[in-house]
Design a protein around this motif. Structure first.
Motif, mmCIF file in Angstrom:
data_model
loop_
_atom_site.group_PDB
_atom_site.id
_atom_site.type_symbol
_atom_site.label_atom_id
_atom_site.label_comp_id
_atom_site.label_asym_id
_atom_site.label_seq_id
_atom_site.Cartn_x
_atom_site.Cartn_y
_atom_site.Cartn_z
ATOM 1 N N MET A 1 -8.935 23.610 102.009
ATOM 2 C CA MET A 1 -8.240 24.592 101.204
ATOM 3 C C MET A 1 -8.830 25.987 101.431
ATOM 4 O O MET A 1 -8.087 26.959 101.523
ATOM 5 N N LYS A 2 -10.155 26.052 101.500
ATOM 6 C CA LYS A 2 -10.803 27.343 101.728
ATOM 7 C C LYS A 2 -10.434 27.920 103.085
ATOM 8 O O LYS A 2 -10.310 29.137 103.229
ATOM 9 N N VAL A 3 -10.237 27.050 104.066
ATOM 10 C CA VAL A 3 -9.860 27.505 105.406
ATOM 11 C C VAL A 3 -8.466 28.134 105.363
ATOM 12 O O VAL A 3 -8.244 29.200 105.939
ATOM 13 N N THR A 5 -6.999 29.478 102.782
ATOM 14 C CA THR A 5 -7.109 30.743 102.058
ATOM 15 C C THR A 5 -7.675 31.823 102.961
ATOM 16 O O THR A 5 -7.209 32.973 102.944
ATOM 17 N N LYS A 6 -8.659 31.478 103.758
ATOM 18 C CA LYS A 6 -9.254 32.445 104.686
ATOM 19 C C LYS A 6 -8.224 32.885 105.729
ATOM 20 O O LYS A 6 -8.160 34.068 106.089
ATOM 21 N N ASP A 9 -5.681 35.203 104.005
ATOM 22 C CA ASP A 9 -6.314 36.497 103.731
ATOM 23 C C ASP A 9 -6.458 37.324 105.009
ATOM 24 O O ASP A 9 -6.262 38.541 104.992
ATOM 25 N N ASN A 68 0.433 37.878 99.140
ATOM 26 C CA ASN A 68 -0.918 37.298 99.177
ATOM 27 C C ASN A 68 -1.705 37.613 97.911
ATOM 28 O O ASN A 68 -2.500 36.805 97.453
ATOM 29 N N LYS A 146 1.835 30.613 102.262
ATOM 30 C CA LYS A 146 1.112 30.979 101.048
ATOM 31 C C LYS A 146 1.601 30.166 99.848
ATOM 32 O O LYS A 146 0.799 29.756 99.004
ATOM 33 N N GLU A 149 0.033 26.867 100.133
ATOM 34 C CA GLU A 149 -1.381 26.995 99.760
ATOM 35 C C GLU A 149 -1.546 27.016 98.236
ATOM 36 O O GLU A 149 -2.394 26.314 97.684
ATOM 37 N N GLY A 153 -3.316 24.116 96.007
ATOM 38 C CA GLY A 153 -4.447 24.537 95.180
ATOM 39 C C GLY A 153 -4.212 24.254 93.707
ATOM 40 O O GLY A 153 -5.120 23.818 92.991
ATOM 41 N N LYS A 162 -11.323 20.761 93.373
ATOM 42 C CA LYS A 162 -11.692 22.181 93.423
ATOM 43 C C LYS A 162 -10.525 23.006 93.931
ATOM 44 O O LYS A 162 -9.930 22.681 94.949
ATOM 45 N N ALA A 164 -8.977 26.524 95.469
ATOM 46 C CA ALA A 164 -9.476 27.433 96.506
ATOM 47 C C ALA A 164 -10.161 28.629 95.926
ATOM 48 O O ALA A 164 -9.855 29.147 94.910
#
Length: 164
Positions: A1-3, A5-6, A9, A68, A146, A149, A153, A162, A164
């Protein structure tokens, strides 16, 4: 999930730079054309069409950083006032509408492609109309990504995972 989001972004940051370049291009073209017309009594014919292309790129790519950062008008004001199941339903509807919008933008680009790929500008015969539709597809792909995502999330956060 963090990937993910990165990635979104980073795409948003790149879009911000593209928007700035488009604005700079618009200002440069318009000022140059004004100076040519007023001081040199000349004109460059592709100016109007080129400004139209730059404007469309600025407008559609401009959706990316706004979406975003949740800067577009959404029903968030309603979600914050509602509680419980009603808030969840409105949130999911809003996110799914965003996903649908992104998909429709991509489908619209694909549907128009064969028509616009065969047309060129009157003052720029080597430039196809496709150039002004590409940012619509890019923005649509970003909105869909997005939305997915945010959906994943939100579901992960609700299930105790968890976010993001």
């Amino acid at each position: 999930m963090k990937v993910l989001t990165k990635i979104t972004d980073t795409i948003s940051k790149v879009a911000e730079w593209i928007i700035m370049a488009m604005i700079l291009g618009l200002v440069g073209l318009i000022v140059t054309e004004l100076c040519r017309r007023n001081f040199l009594n000349q004109s460059w014919l592709p100016t109007t069409e080129l400004c139209g292309i730059l404007f469309l790129w600025m407008a559609f790519i401009g959706i990316i950083p706004l979406y975003n950062k949740s800067g577009l008008i959404r029903l968030d004001f309603l979600v914050t006032r509602l509680h419980g199941v009603a808030a969840e339903i409105v949130w999911y509807i809003t996110d799914l509408v965003g996903l649908g919008l992104g998909v429709v933008m991509i489908v619209a680009f694909n549907a128009q492609y064969r028509f616009v790929a065969s047309r060129t500008y009157a003052t720029m015969p080597n430039v196809h109309y496709t150039i002004q539709y590409i940012p619509m597809a890019i923005a649509g792909a970003f909105i869909a990504l997005k939305s997915l995502e945010m959906l994943v999330g939100h579901i992960a956060a609700k299930k105790g995972g968890k976010a993001a």
